[in-house]
Design an enzyme around this catalytic site. Structure first.
Site, mmCIF file in Angstrom:
data_model
loop_
_atom_site.group_PDB
_atom_site.id
_atom_site.type_symbol
_atom_site.label_atom_id
_atom_site.label_comp_id
_atom_site.label_asym_id
_atom_site.label_seq_id
_atom_site.Cartn_x
_atom_site.Cartn_y
_atom_site.Cartn_z
ATOM 1 N N GLU A 98 0.840 -1.210 0.000
ATOM 2 C CA GLU A 98 0.000 0.000 0.000
ATOM 3 C C GLU A 98 0.868 1.250 0.000
ATOM 4 O O GLU A 98 2.001 1.232 0.482
ATOM 5 C CB GLU A 98 -0.861 0.020 1.275
ATOM 6 N N ASP A 99 0.302 2.322 -0.518
ATOM 7 C CA ASP A 99 1.036 3.583 -0.487
ATOM 8 C C ASP A 99 1.036 4.200 0.913
ATOM 9 O O ASP A 99 2.081 4.552 1.445
ATOM 10 C CB ASP A 99 0.468 4.583 -1.519
ATOM 11 N N ASP A 102 -3.886 5.677 6.491
ATOM 12 C CA ASP A 102 -4.384 6.936 7.051
ATOM 13 C C ASP A 102 -5.288 6.581 8.242
ATOM 14 O O ASP A 102 -4.789 6.277 9.326
ATOM 15 C CB ASP A 102 -5.121 7.675 5.928
ATOM 16 N N PHE A 151 -1.268 16.271 3.828
ATOM 17 C CA PHE A 151 -1.590 15.586 2.574
ATOM 18 C C PHE A 151 -0.356 15.567 1.684
ATOM 19 O O PHE A 151 0.198 16.606 1.348
ATOM 20 C CB PHE A 151 -2.766 16.265 1.868
ATOM 21 N N ASP A 158 -1.261 10.653 -5.488
ATOM 22 C CA ASP A 158 -1.720 11.756 -6.335
ATOM 23 C C ASP A 158 -2.522 12.795 -5.571
ATOM 24 O O ASP A 158 -2.914 12.589 -4.422
ATOM 25 C CB ASP A 158 -2.615 11.215 -7.455
HETATM 26 P P1 5GP Z 1 -7.680 5.037 5.004
HETATM 27 O O1 5GP Z 1 -6.491 4.466 5.705
HETATM 28 O O2 5GP Z 1 -8.148 6.335 5.636
HETATM 29 O O3 5GP Z 1 -8.831 4.078 4.868
HETATM 30 O O4 5GP Z 1 -7.346 5.429 3.513
HETATM 31 C C1 5GP Z 1 -6.105 5.317 2.947
HETATM 32 C C2 5GP Z 1 -6.168 5.901 1.550
HETATM 33 O O5 5GP Z 1 -6.418 7.323 1.616
HETATM 34 C C3 5GP Z 1 -4.824 5.753 0.853
HETATM 35 O O6 5GP Z 1 -4.723 4.523 0.158
HETATM 36 C C4 5GP Z 1 -4.840 6.961 -0.064
HETATM 37 O O7 5GP Z 1 -5.516 6.639 -1.268
HETATM 38 C C5 5GP Z 1 -5.650 8.017 0.671
HETATM 39 N N1 5GP Z 1 -4.762 8.966 1.384
HETATM 40 C C6 5GP Z 1 -4.664 9.138 2.719
HETATM 41 N N2 5GP Z 1 -3.775 10.092 3.017
HETATM 42 C C7 5GP Z 1 -3.284 10.548 1.837
HETATM 43 C C8 5GP Z 1 -2.292 11.542 1.490
HETATM 44 O O8 5GP Z 1 -1.669 12.232 2.316
HETATM 45 N N3 5GP Z 1 -2.059 11.704 0.158
HETATM 46 C C9 5GP Z 1 -2.711 10.998 -0.809
HETATM 47 N N4 5GP Z 1 -2.393 11.259 -2.083
HETATM 48 N N5 5GP Z 1 -3.636 10.054 -0.502
HETATM 49 C C10 5GP Z 1 -3.917 9.827 0.804
#
Ligand code: 5GP
Length: 176
Positions: A98-99, A102, A151, A158
């Site tokens: 995963e990237d 969050d 962010f 992206d």
């Molecule tokens: P969560 O952990 O809240 O369910 O969601 C994670 C997703 O939110 C990541 O896979 C990504 O797509 C998006 N996301 C969360 N923080 C960031 C950020 O700082 N930058 C970008 N580009 N996407 C983010």
């Protein structure tokens, strides 16, 4: 409103060194196991590409793409597969690449869904983590960098489809 690249949080060299370190740890831990590196599209495509190449000839990869239901009828973060595994994961060791983690909601639901497919194991490898934002419990087995609640873009991440191909991780700033 437009967006501009702001402060660079993690440089290209720092990412390169960390990816090599993670690749070594994953190769060691999964030696002799039926590992499937699974990239979560789109954000993980750069990380998975570098990680798999750092692991060498044996690495096998797959991709999935998911979205969260936004119809208000399901618990927040519940997911559906827009692109499912191309191979059978039954009995395989799945490492989700995963990237960024969050709130953790997406990954927590994703791990539950994948476990229904009968893999030997499911673990998470994430380039970035924002621990201050966590709402759902997720165990990240391999982590690149913890970052503050800002962010970020670059290295696959992206902002409205821009900045994915930057070789570093930077903060986005709004203009206008
Ligand atoms: P969560 O952990 O809240 O369910 O969601 C994670 C997703 O939110 C990541 O896979 C990504 O797509 C998006 N996301 C969360 N923080 C960031 C950020 O700082 N930058 C970008 N580009 N996407 C983010």
């Amino acid at each position: 409103m437009s967006y501009e690249i702001g402060e660079v949080l993690i440089t290209e060299d720092e990412i390169k060194a960390k990816v090599a370190e993670i690749a070594k740890a994953v190769s060691r831990d999964y030696k002799g196991k039926n590992l499937l590196l699974t990239g979560v599209l789109k954000g993980a495509f750069v990380f998975l590409s570098d990680l798999s190449r750092a692991m060498g000839a044996e690495a096998q990869v797959d991709f999935i793409k998911i979205s969260t239901y936004k119809d208000g009828t399901r618990p927040s973060g519940e997911i559906r597969f827009d692109l499912d595994f191309s191979s059978d994961v039954h009995g395989r060791h799945v490492l989700l690449v995963e990237d960024i983690v969050d709130t953790g909601r997406t990954l927590s639901h994703l791990v539950k869904e994948i476990k229904k497919k009968g893999p030997a194991s499911v673990k998470i490898c994430a380039l970035l983590d924002k621990p201050s934002r966590r709402e759902a419990e997720v165990e990240v087995a391999y982590l690149g960098f913890s970052i503050p609640d800002r962010f970020v873009v670059g290295y696959g991440l992206d902002c409205a489809e821009k900045f994915r191909c930057l070789p570093y991780i930077a903060v986005v700033e709004e203009r206008g």
